[in-house]
Design a protein around this motif. Structure first.
Motif, short mmCIF file in Angstrom:
data_model
loop_
_atom_site.label_atom_id
_atom_site.label_comp_id
_atom_site.label_asym_id
_atom_site.label_seq_id
_atom_site.Cartn_x
_atom_site.Cartn_y
_atom_site.Cartn_z
N ASP A 184 0.85 -1.17 0.00
CA ASP A 184 0.00 0.00 0.00
C ASP A 184 0.90 1.24 0.00
O ASP A 184 2.12 1.12 0.01
CB ASP A 184 -0.93 -0.02 1.21
CG ASP A 184 -2.23 0.74 0.97
OD1 ASP A 184 -2.28 1.56 0.03
OD2 ASP A 184 -3.19 0.53 1.75
N THR A 185 0.31 2.42 0.06
CA THR A 185 1.07 3.66 -0.10
C THR A 185 2.19 3.78 0.94
O THR A 185 3.35 3.99 0.62
CB THR A 185 0.15 4.88 0.00
OG1 THR A 185 -0.88 4.74 -0.97
CG2 THR A 185 0.93 6.16 -0.25
N ASN A 186 1.85 3.63 2.21
CA ASN A 186 2.83 3.76 3.29
C ASN A 186 2.98 2.48 4.11
O ASN A 186 3.53 2.51 5.21
CB ASN A 186 2.45 4.92 4.22
CG ASN A 186 2.61 6.27 3.54
OD1 ASN A 186 3.66 6.56 2.98
ND2 ASN A 186 1.56 7.08 3.57
N PHE A 187 2.48 1.38 3.58
CA PHE A 187 2.50 0.11 4.30
C PHE A 187 2.90 -1.00 3.33
O PHE A 187 2.36 -1.10 2.23
CB PHE A 187 1.11 -0.18 4.88
CG PHE A 187 1.02 -1.48 5.64
CD1 PHE A 187 1.13 -1.48 7.02
CD2 PHE A 187 0.79 -2.69 4.99
CE1 PHE A 187 1.03 -2.68 7.73
CE2 PHE A 187 0.70 -3.88 5.69
CZ PHE A 187 0.81 -3.87 7.07
N VAL A 188 3.83 -1.83 3.75
CA VAL A 188 4.19 -2.99 2.96
C VAL A 188 4.50 -4.14 3.91
O VAL A 188 5.11 -3.93 4.97
CB VAL A 188 5.39 -2.71 2.03
CG1 VAL A 188 6.60 -2.20 2.82
CG2 VAL A 188 5.77 -3.94 1.22
N SER A 189 4.05 -5.32 3.57
CA SER A 189 4.35 -6.49 4.39
C SER A 189 4.96 -7.58 3.53
O SER A 189 4.66 -7.71 2.35
CB SER A 189 3.09 -7.01 5.09
OG SER A 189 2.15 -7.49 4.16
N VAL A 190 5.85 -8.35 4.14
CA VAL A 190 6.52 -9.47 3.49
C VAL A 190 6.42 -10.68 4.40
O VAL A 190 6.20 -10.54 5.61
CB VAL A 190 8.00 -9.16 3.17
CG1 VAL A 190 8.12 -7.98 2.22
CG2 VAL A 190 8.79 -8.87 4.45
N ALA A 191 6.57 -11.85 3.83
CA ALA A 191 6.40 -13.06 4.64
C ALA A 191 7.24 -14.19 4.10
O ALA A 191 7.72 -14.17 2.96
CB ALA A 191 4.93 -13.46 4.68
N LYS A 192 7.41 -15.19 4.94
CA LYS A 192 8.17 -16.39 4.60
C LYS A 192 7.57 -17.58 5.34
O LYS A 192 7.14 -17.44 6.49
CB LYS A 192 9.65 -16.20 4.98
CG LYS A 192 10.55 -17.35 4.61
CD LYS A 192 12.02 -17.02 4.93
CE LYS A 192 12.93 -18.15 4.48
NZ LYS A 192 14.36 -17.83 4.68
#
Length: 318
Positions: A191-199
């Motif tokens: 998103d504009t000011n939010f990013v999530s990553v995962a494993k």
């Protein structure tokens, strides 16, 4: 919960390097043998300093300690981490002298003593009184030495599959900041000011949030902000207030707040440990969050610590 909602393919790897990591030194990387004789008070002090309790949600110790007398020490020779506490008149001093030679009062470290990959920390003082004062004064420093060794092993585990330079570079171009990501991480929400990553294996997920102006904040405000963000992006996750720990710290040389606790999701009947750090830098507010979902694992803390190492590689690309 985010961990159940992302799907991406990770190549199956032969974990030979993981075997190599565990090969040298006996015991686990966070086990510490404390050898004492007439220094039982100092041993107990060091034991209580090392055994920080984290709730994941079950109680989990940062270090597991084994206080033993010299007579009990033989089966523990070769353990990864050994601490010998002594004075020049202690029955254990000949052991100290054999390892370190004649040394002045202080803290001394020797590696590969009984087995390749082990380390012995020797703490010596002239008298029992000065020893107590010295151990009390230096207990956090000693903990730091052991934590540095533990983190080095966790770093090797975190990056055993390699560094994903392509992903790190792409992330930096998109967001103006990036990290040294290991292989295997993938985007989940952008998103504009939010990013999530995962494993996967076990499920680990991190989110990175930024505001284009600094803000005043404390631990409660960070928890409230996390709940607001995870309600929106993590399908209703929220912070379980019991066992919540808030610490003032620093990040990138700036004042920061760290929150450690348990997240849960009532709709999914799931939860696990998390750690959040928030700070202002260059007139912007940043919040980085790390969380684990591993119901089949008894030891979850190490995965939080591995993500902490990734977060500490933060650097601006703008």
């Amino acid at each position: 919960m985010l961990g159940k909602k992302f799907l991406f393919v990770i190549p199956i790897l032969i974990l030979s390097s993981c075997t190599k990591i565990e090969r040298f030194g006996r015991g686990k990387a966070n086990e510490v043998v404390i050898v004492y004789d007439s220094t039982i008070k100092e041993a107990k002090l060091l034991e209580s300093t090392l055994e920080d309790t984290f709730y994941t949600p079950r109680p989990e110790l940062l270090f597991t300690t084994y206080p033993v007398t010299y007579d009990q020490f033989a089966p523990f020779k070769g353990y990864r981490n050994v601490v010998i506490i002594t004075t020049y008149s202690s029955p254990i001093y000949p052991v100290f002298k054999k390892i370190f030679g004649e040394r002045p009062p202080g803290i001394h470290v020797s590696k590969n003593v009984y087995m390749e990959g082990d380390a012995v920390i020797g703490i010596i003082s002239s008298t029992p009184t000065t020893l107590w004062n010295f151990v009390y004064e230096k207990k956090d420093f000693i903990k730091g030495l052991l934590l540095k060794r533990y983190r080095e092993i966790l770093r090797r585990k975190a990056y055993f599959a390699g560094h994903d330079k392509k992903f790190s570079k792409e992330f930096g171009k998109k967001y103006g900041f990036t990290f040294d990501f290991p292989e295997g991480w993938a985007y989940v929400v952008e998103d504009t000011n939010f990013v999530s990553v995962a494993k996967h294996y076990p499920d680990r997920f991190m989110f990175f949030y930024r505001e284009n102006a600094p803000r005043l904040f404390d631990g409660k405000e960070i928890v409230d902000l996390r709940n607001e963000l995870t309600k929106k992006y993590y399908d209703g996750d929220y912070v379980y207030t019991e066992h919540l720990v808030t610490k003032d710290t620093t990040f990138m040389g700036e004042p920061a707040v760290k929150v450690i606790g348990i997240w849960q999701n009532d709709k999914e009947y799931i939860g696990g440990p998390f750690q959040t750090i928030a700070f202002n830098l260059n007139n912007k507010f940043y919040m980085f969050d790390m969380a684990v979902f591993a119901p089949d694992r008894n030891e979850k803390l190490q995965f939080l610590l591995r993500m902490e190492l990734i977060v500490e590689s933060f650097h601006l690309t703008e």
